[in-house]
Write an enzyme that holds these catalytic residues in place. Structure first.
Site, PDB file in Angstrom:
ATOM      1  N   TRP A 146     -16.725  28.287 -20.564  1.00  0.00           N
ATOM      2  CA  TRP A 146     -16.066  28.256 -21.864  1.00  0.00           C
ATOM      3  C   TRP A 146     -17.051  28.510 -22.996  1.00  0.00           C
ATOM      4  O   TRP A 146     -18.131  27.938 -23.021  1.00  0.00           O
ATOM      5  CB  TRP A 146     -15.387  26.888 -22.060  1.00  0.00           C
ATOM      6  CG  TRP A 146     -14.734  26.738 -23.395  1.00  0.00           C
ATOM      7  CD1 TRP A 146     -13.524  27.220 -23.778  1.00  0.00           C
ATOM      8  CD2 TRP A 146     -15.269  26.061 -24.534  1.00  0.00           C
ATOM      9  NE1 TRP A 146     -13.277  26.896 -25.086  1.00  0.00           N
ATOM     10  CE2 TRP A 146     -14.332  26.190 -25.572  1.00  0.00           C
ATOM     11  CE3 TRP A 146     -16.467  25.372 -24.783  1.00  0.00           C
ATOM     12  CZ2 TRP A 146     -14.532  25.639 -26.844  1.00  0.00           C
ATOM     13  CZ3 TRP A 146     -16.671  24.829 -26.038  1.00  0.00           C
ATOM     14  CH2 TRP A 146     -15.707  24.964 -27.051  1.00  0.00           C
ATOM     15  N   SER A 166     -18.052  26.298 -14.594  1.00  0.00           N
ATOM     16  CA  SER A 166     -17.137  25.503 -15.405  1.00  0.00           C
ATOM     17  C   SER A 166     -15.763  26.162 -15.454  1.00  0.00           C
ATOM     18  O   SER A 166     -15.094  26.301 -14.435  1.00  0.00           O
ATOM     19  CB  SER A 166     -17.743  25.302 -16.798  1.00  0.00           C
ATOM     20  OG  SER A 166     -17.076  24.292 -17.511  1.00  0.00           O
ATOM     21  N   MET A 167     -15.318  26.605 -16.628  1.00  0.00           N
ATOM     22  CA  MET A 167     -14.045  27.323 -16.733  1.00  0.00           C
ATOM     23  C   MET A 167     -14.019  28.536 -15.812  1.00  0.00           C
ATOM     24  O   MET A 167     -12.968  28.911 -15.277  1.00  0.00           O
ATOM     25  CB  MET A 167     -13.823  27.758 -18.170  1.00  0.00           C
ATOM     26  CG  MET A 167     -12.595  28.604 -18.390  1.00  0.00           C
ATOM     27  SD  MET A 167     -12.469  29.190 -20.085  1.00  0.00           S
ATOM     28  CE  MET A 167     -10.958  30.148 -19.973  1.00  0.00           C
ATOM     29  N   ASP A 220     -24.187  15.336 -15.535  1.00  0.00           N
ATOM     30  CA  ASP A 220     -23.048  15.896 -16.249  1.00  0.00           C
ATOM     31  C   ASP A 220     -22.014  14.791 -16.494  1.00  0.00           C
ATOM     32  O   ASP A 220     -22.172  13.658 -16.035  1.00  0.00           O
ATOM     33  CB  ASP A 220     -22.439  17.032 -15.421  1.00  0.00           C
ATOM     34  CG  ASP A 220     -21.637  18.027 -16.238  1.00  0.00           C
ATOM     35  OD1 ASP A 220     -21.290  17.719 -17.399  1.00  0.00           O
ATOM     36  OD2 ASP A 220     -21.355  19.125 -15.713  1.00  0.00           O
ATOM     37  N   HIS A 274     -24.678  19.898 -17.524  1.00  0.00           N
ATOM     38  CA  HIS A 274     -23.648  20.895 -17.252  1.00  0.00           C
ATOM     39  C   HIS A 274     -24.253  22.282 -17.047  1.00  0.00           C
ATOM     40  O   HIS A 274     -23.806  23.037 -16.190  1.00  0.00           O
ATOM     41  CB  HIS A 274     -22.649  20.912 -18.420  1.00  0.00           C
ATOM     42  CG  HIS A 274     -21.347  21.551 -18.088  1.00  0.00           C
ATOM     43  ND1 HIS A 274     -20.544  21.134 -17.048  1.00  0.00           N
ATOM     44  CD2 HIS A 274     -20.682  22.589 -18.683  1.00  0.00           C
ATOM     45  CE1 HIS A 274     -19.453  21.873 -17.000  1.00  0.00           C
ATOM     46  NE2 HIS A 274     -19.514  22.780 -17.985  1.00  0.00           N
TER      47      HIS A 274
END
Length: 290
Positions: free
Chosen positions: A52, A118-119, A242, A270
């Site tokens: 993201w 992630s995304m 994270d 992250h």
């Protein structure tokens, strides 16, 4: 890697997908949006799907390193980010997965290792579910938001919708402040200001509309059914430093993908591919060669 060495490496290898040079360019999506991409090296292809608000440049410590070791490495800016077109709408996960399909199809990539951060893990999952796995040999999911981030009656481990509503409100109210506040979670506490500034400069290239709609898309999309599409070897990595929700997502994703391997990075945040690049790069290289 020492922090100062990390910063020097980023300065030397930083990618700009919006700058035309050898191995860079634009691809067209099915709805005629332009996606900026970089393409380095020759060999088994690895396609890096950023998370993201970021862009291809965030993979600076991976692209040339992996290409120098006999792989073909492709990274692209998703729509609304970096040097890609920034439409006012169409940021749902089906459309983003179709964009990934356009990258693989137009570059005619086969035996691909897809790496989604992630995304981006959700984009990989939706791509496999909607477009099949004929081009894909392996998958790496990094700090994934899969299988379902939103809390519902049948998904009690998710996050309340009200939390995401507050995140969107904060993003819309003061985007630079919101992004800066999230930097410690991405780069780790104590990260050098230069590193944080570099990361924020990438995030600020994304359009505000894309950031809001992508946040809604990855948080509200249920990928549980898509997990069945991971029929290839799959590696899942996450940092124990994270957010707890990411560790939970990683464990749930691993449980949902038969035969997958789960690898925690002790203390990593992250953005573990920036804070632990030697280990991450070696893990990806070894996995591609396995």
């Amino acid at each position: 890697m020492q922090r100062r060495t990390l910063l020097a490496s980023l300065a030397a290898t930083s990618l700009s997908a919006s700058t035309a040079r050898a191995g860079s360019g634009f691809l067209a999506t099915r709805d005629h949006q332009k996606l900026a991409y970089v393409d380095r090296g020759a060999g088994r292809p690895v396609v890096l799907v950023h998370g993201w608000s970021l862009g291809a440049a965030i993979w600076s410590l991976q692209v040339d390193w992996l290409a120098a070791r006999g792989l073909r490495v492709v990274a692209y800016d998703k729509r609304g980010h970096g040097g890609s077109d920034k439409p006012a709408d169409d940021y749902d996960m089906d459309t983003l997965a179709a964009d990934l399909a356009a990258v693989l199809d137009q570059l005619d990539l086969t035996e691909v290792t897809l790496v989604g951060h992630s995304m981006g893990a959700g984009e990989v999952a939706r791509y496999l579910a909607r477009h099949g796995s004929r081009r894909v040999a392996r998958a790496v999911l990094v700090a994934p938001t899969t299988p379902f981030a939103l809390k519902t009656a049948d998904n009690p481990d998710g996050v309340e919708r009200a939390v995401y509503d507050k995140l969107v409100a904060a993003l819309e109210a003061n985007r630079p402040a919101y992004l800066a506040a999230g930097a410690p979670g991405f780069f780790g506490r104590g990260a050098e200001p230069e590193l944080v500034d570099w990361g924020l400069s990438i995030a600020l290239q994304a359009s505000p509309v894309a950031q809001v709609k992508c946040l809604r898309a990855f948080s509200e999309t249920d990928f549980r059914g898509d997990m069945r599409a991971f029929t290839m070897p799959t590696l899942i990595v996450y940092g124990t430093g994270d957010q707890p929700g990411i560790a939970n997502n990683a464990r749930r994703t691993a449980a949902a993908i038969a035969g997958s391997r789960l690898e925690p990075y002790e203390g990593a945040p992250h953005g573990l591919f920036l804070t632990d690049p030697e280990r991450f790069n070696r893990d990806v290289l070894g996995f591609v060669r396995s």
